[in-house]
Design a protein around this motif. Structure first.
Motif, PDB file in Angstrom:
ATOM      1  N   GLY A  81       0.772   6.869  -6.610  1.00  0.00           N
ATOM      2  CA  GLY A  81      -0.399   7.625  -7.072  1.00  0.00           C
ATOM      3  C   GLY A  81      -1.553   6.909  -7.410  1.00  0.00           C
ATOM      4  N   LEU A  82      -1.440   5.496  -7.336  1.00  0.00           N
ATOM      5  CA  LEU A  82      -2.505   4.523  -7.815  1.00  0.00           C
ATOM      6  C   LEU A  82      -3.626   4.562  -6.720  1.00  0.00           C
ATOM      7  CD1 LEU A  82      -0.492   1.963  -9.587  1.00  0.00           C
ATOM      8  CD2 LEU A  82      -2.037   3.330 -10.687  1.00  0.00           C
ATOM      9  N   VAL A  83      -3.267   4.435  -5.395  1.00  0.00           N
ATOM     10  CA  VAL A  83      -4.167   4.390  -4.306  1.00  0.00           C
ATOM     11  C   VAL A  83      -4.394   5.933  -3.509  1.00  0.00           C
ATOM     12  CG1 VAL A  83      -4.287   2.024  -4.587  1.00  0.00           C
ATOM     13  CG2 VAL A  83      -2.852   3.227  -2.824  1.00  0.00           C
ATOM     14  N   SER A  84      -5.128   5.891  -2.745  1.00  0.00           N
ATOM     15  CA  SER A  84      -5.192   6.994  -1.601  1.00  0.00           C
ATOM     16  C   SER A  84      -5.909   6.476  -0.343  1.00  0.00           C
ATOM     17  CB  SER A  84      -6.257   8.189  -2.355  1.00  0.00           C
ATOM     18  OG  SER A  84      -7.096   7.828  -2.677  1.00  0.00           O
ATOM     19  N   GLU A  85      -5.480   7.420   0.660  1.00  0.00           N
ATOM     20  CA  GLU A  85      -6.157   7.194   1.962  1.00  0.00           C
ATOM     21  C   GLU A  85      -7.480   7.956   1.893  1.00  0.00           C
ATOM     22  OE1 GLU A  85      -3.179   7.738   4.702  1.00  0.00           O
ATOM     23  OE2 GLU A  85      -2.716   5.662   4.941  1.00  0.00           O
ATOM     24  N   LEU A  86      -8.637   7.333   2.493  1.00  0.00           N
ATOM     25  CA  LEU A  86      -9.913   8.008   2.165  1.00  0.00           C
ATOM     26  C   LEU A  86     -10.543   8.247   3.573  1.00  0.00           C
ATOM     27  CD1 LEU A  86     -11.288   5.617  -0.268  1.00  0.00           C
ATOM     28  CD2 LEU A  86     -10.177   7.784  -0.614  1.00  0.00           C
ATOM     29  N   GLY A  87      -9.598   8.387   4.799  1.00  0.00           N
ATOM     30  CA  GLY A  87     -10.081   8.567   6.040  1.00  0.00           C
ATOM     31  C   GLY A  87     -10.491   7.567   6.840  1.00  0.00           C
ATOM     32  N   VAL A  88     -10.653   7.658   7.786  1.00  0.00           N
ATOM     33  CA  VAL A  88     -10.877   6.342   8.965  1.00  0.00           C
ATOM     34  C   VAL A  88     -12.533   5.916   8.700  1.00  0.00           C
ATOM     35  CG1 VAL A  88      -9.242   7.102  10.842  1.00  0.00           C
ATOM     36  CG2 VAL A  88     -11.857   7.741  10.970  1.00  0.00           C
ATOM     37  N   ARG A  89     -12.721   4.651   8.998  1.00  0.00           N
ATOM     38  CA  ARG A  89     -14.032   3.904   8.831  1.00  0.00           C
ATOM     39  C   ARG A  89     -14.851   4.047  10.246  1.00  0.00           C
ATOM     40  NH1 ARG A  89     -13.875  -1.571   6.348  1.00  0.00           N
ATOM     41  NH2 ARG A  89     -12.563  -2.082   8.580  1.00  0.00           N
ATOM     42  N   VAL A 122       0.994  -1.350   0.150  1.00  0.00           N
ATOM     43  CA  VAL A 122      -0.172   0.018   0.071  1.00  0.00           C
ATOM     44  C   VAL A 122       1.032   1.208   0.068  1.00  0.00           C
ATOM     45  CG1 VAL A 122      -1.434   1.155   1.276  1.00  0.00           C
ATOM     46  CG2 VAL A 122      -2.095  -1.194   0.979  1.00  0.00           C
ATOM     47  N   SER A 123       2.050   1.196   0.714  1.00  0.00           N
ATOM     48  CA  SER A 123       2.924   2.490   0.868  1.00  0.00           C
ATOM     49  C   SER A 123       3.491   2.538  -0.704  1.00  0.00           C
ATOM     50  CB  SER A 123       4.120   2.117   1.953  1.00  0.00           C
ATOM     51  OG  SER A 123       3.569   2.057   3.164  1.00  0.00           O
ATOM     52  N   SER A 124       3.425   1.572  -1.313  1.00  0.00           N
ATOM     53  CA  SER A 124       4.158   1.684  -2.624  1.00  0.00           C
ATOM     54  C   SER A 124       3.308   2.162  -3.982  1.00  0.00           C
ATOM     55  CB  SER A 124       4.514   0.447  -3.318  1.00  0.00           C
ATOM     56  OG  SER A 124       5.775  -0.008  -2.325  1.00  0.00           O
ATOM     57  N   LEU A 125       2.041   1.796  -3.348  1.00  0.00           N
ATOM     58  CA  LEU A 125       1.048   2.241  -4.166  1.00  0.00           C
ATOM     59  C   LEU A 125       0.379   3.711  -4.204  1.00  0.00           C
ATOM     60  CD1 LEU A 125      -1.143  -0.933  -4.123  1.00  0.00           C
ATOM     61  CD2 LEU A 125      -0.028  -0.225  -6.364  1.00  0.00           C
ATOM     62  N   LEU A 126       0.676   4.059  -2.880  1.00  0.00           N
ATOM     63  CA  LEU A 126       0.370   5.341  -2.319  1.00  0.00           C
ATOM     64  C   LEU A 126       1.653   6.478  -3.144  1.00  0.00           C
ATOM     65  CD1 LEU A 126      -0.433   4.868   1.212  1.00  0.00           C
ATOM     66  CD2 LEU A 126      -2.039   5.945  -0.275  1.00  0.00           C
ATOM     67  N   ALA A 127       2.838   5.924  -3.024  1.00  0.00           N
ATOM     68  CA  ALA A 127       3.719   6.613  -3.941  1.00  0.00           C
ATOM     69  C   ALA A 127       3.462   7.066  -5.277  1.00  0.00           C
ATOM     70  CB  ALA A 127       5.136   5.977  -3.255  1.00  0.00           C
TER      71      ALA A 127
END
Length: 392
Positions: free
Chosen positions: A70-78, A63-68
């Motif tokens: 730009g393919l994924v993003s954090e959307l806040g807490v559930r 996930v850290s690599s995908l965030l870097a």
């Protein structure tokens, strides 16, 4: 926009048919995470670990690599009722990149579009192709791809092309007689010209991918029959696209359907016509769009309907052994509705059911595509998702 913008009922994963080698483990794990986000929508890292069977450490690293990237993003807490630290959701950024998709099935024009990763169409373009073959057709395709890439409001992830003909997994057109292409490394040539990753597959196969991933396919297996300048079929069985030993699975257009003695059911189709492949009497000499138009040109409505039914009956005869051998629950037609959806389709379904066992004929469906003209474009986008992200 995240992957939850695409209804879950219209996203189906393709089963991988290849063996995963140890050296490919990280790429495989990356594609597992991306596939889950694409098909199921935003999830926490813990959710992804449970769904994929990977360790939390591995998922966190991916996930850290995908965030870097730009393919994924954090959307806040559930929001959660249970005690403990709320989980942070991660989602695929389907609006961060675009895909250029081109469909070459039409006998008169090539159609292209710029799509988001979710399948949403952002831009459309088309270009004249009638009469163009060989190098001239390649130049026209290159120009259209360049125009579409330039029109994209987002960074282009890659280009997907659905082309008639027998095509290798590496994007080499072994033969496409209607285009005058033989042993043409189309994907490599376009990649060199455009500076973007290019993935090329048979147009009927891309239509099958689009119908399976984004359309109304039942999931039990299907054949998509593309009727345009030629005739081809794409087949998905148990979640896997069928390629065949020589990458020529689905070449129904070049099955001999008419010969000199042809009077099946007392409905002769006339003298067998020469085909672009060098033989005579192939299915596409009666079922391709130009052939159908010639057959009904100048006829009164009643006579035109009878002529269309005659062609449809021959299609049903050709389909029956294939549907029986594979126990396909549905066959999907893709092409001009005004020609295919009516007497032709009805006669084809009747002939298909007459020539198959009740256990098959009682459930088999022959319908028009649910994706209209975007079916092959969606499938061409799936080529890029698979090739660049491992998402299918």
């Amino acid at each position: 926009m995240t992957a939850d913008a695409v209804p879950a009922s219209r996203r189906r994963p393709l089963r991988s048919a290849g063996k995963v080698l140890p050296e490919h483990a990280r790429a495989h794990h990356r594609s597992m995470v991306l596939q889950h986000l694409f098909h199921s929508g935003p999830r926490s890292r813990a959710d992804l670990a449970r769904a994929t069977g990977l360790t939390r450490v591995t998922v966190s690293d991916l996930v850290s690599s995908l965030l870097a990237e730009g393919l994924v993003s954090e959307l806040g807490v559930r929001a959660e009722a249970r005690v403990g630290k709320p989980a942070t959701l991660v989602g695929l950024r389907t609006d961060a990149f675009s895909i250029v998709a081109v469909d070459l099935a039409d006998d008169e024009r090539m159609h292209g579009a710029v799509l988001e990763l979710s399948g949403t169409v952002l831009e459309r373009r088309s270009a004249q192709v009638q009469g163009l073959t060989g190098g001239a057709a390649v130049e026209a395709l290159t120009a259209l791809c360049r125009e579409l890439a330039g029109a994209s409001p987002l960074p282009v992830l890659g280009i997907g092309v659905g082309s008639p003909g027998v095509i290798t997994p590496g994007g080499c057109v072994v033969q496409a007689p209607n285009r005058g292409w033989y042993d043409l490394p189309l994907a490599a040539r376009l990649t060199e010209e455009l500076g973007l990753p290019v993935h090329v597959a048979n147009d009927a196969n891309t239509a099958a991918l689009g119908e399976f991933t984004y359309g109304d396919a039942t999931g039990g297996g299907l054949m998509v029959l593309t009727v345009g300048g030629g005739v081809g079929a794409g087949i998905v069985l148990e979640g896997a696209l069928v390629h065949g030993d020589s990458h020529a699975a689905g070449e129904l257009g070049h099955v001999t359907a008419v010969d000199e003695r042809d009077d099946v059911d007392g409905a002769p189709l006339g003298r067998p016509a020469p085909c672009a492949c060098g033989r005579t009497g192939c299915l596409e000499t009666v079922l391709s769009v130009p052939a159908i138009r010639r057959r009904i040109e100048g006829l009164a409505p009643g006579d035109a309907a009878a002529a269309l039914a005659q062609v449809g009956r021959r299609l049903g005869i050709v389909l029956a052994p294939v549907v029986s051998a594979l126990n396909l629950p549905e066959v999907v037609l893709r092409g001009p509705r005004e020609l295919l959806d009516g007497p032709l389709r009805e006669a084809a379904l009747a002939a298909l059911r007459e020539r198959t066992m009740p256990v098959i004929s009682g459930t088999v469906q022959l319908r028009m595509t649910s994706l209209d003209e975007d079916g092959a474009l969606s499938g061409a986008a799936v080529l890029v998702l698979s090739g660049q992200l491992g998402v299918t």
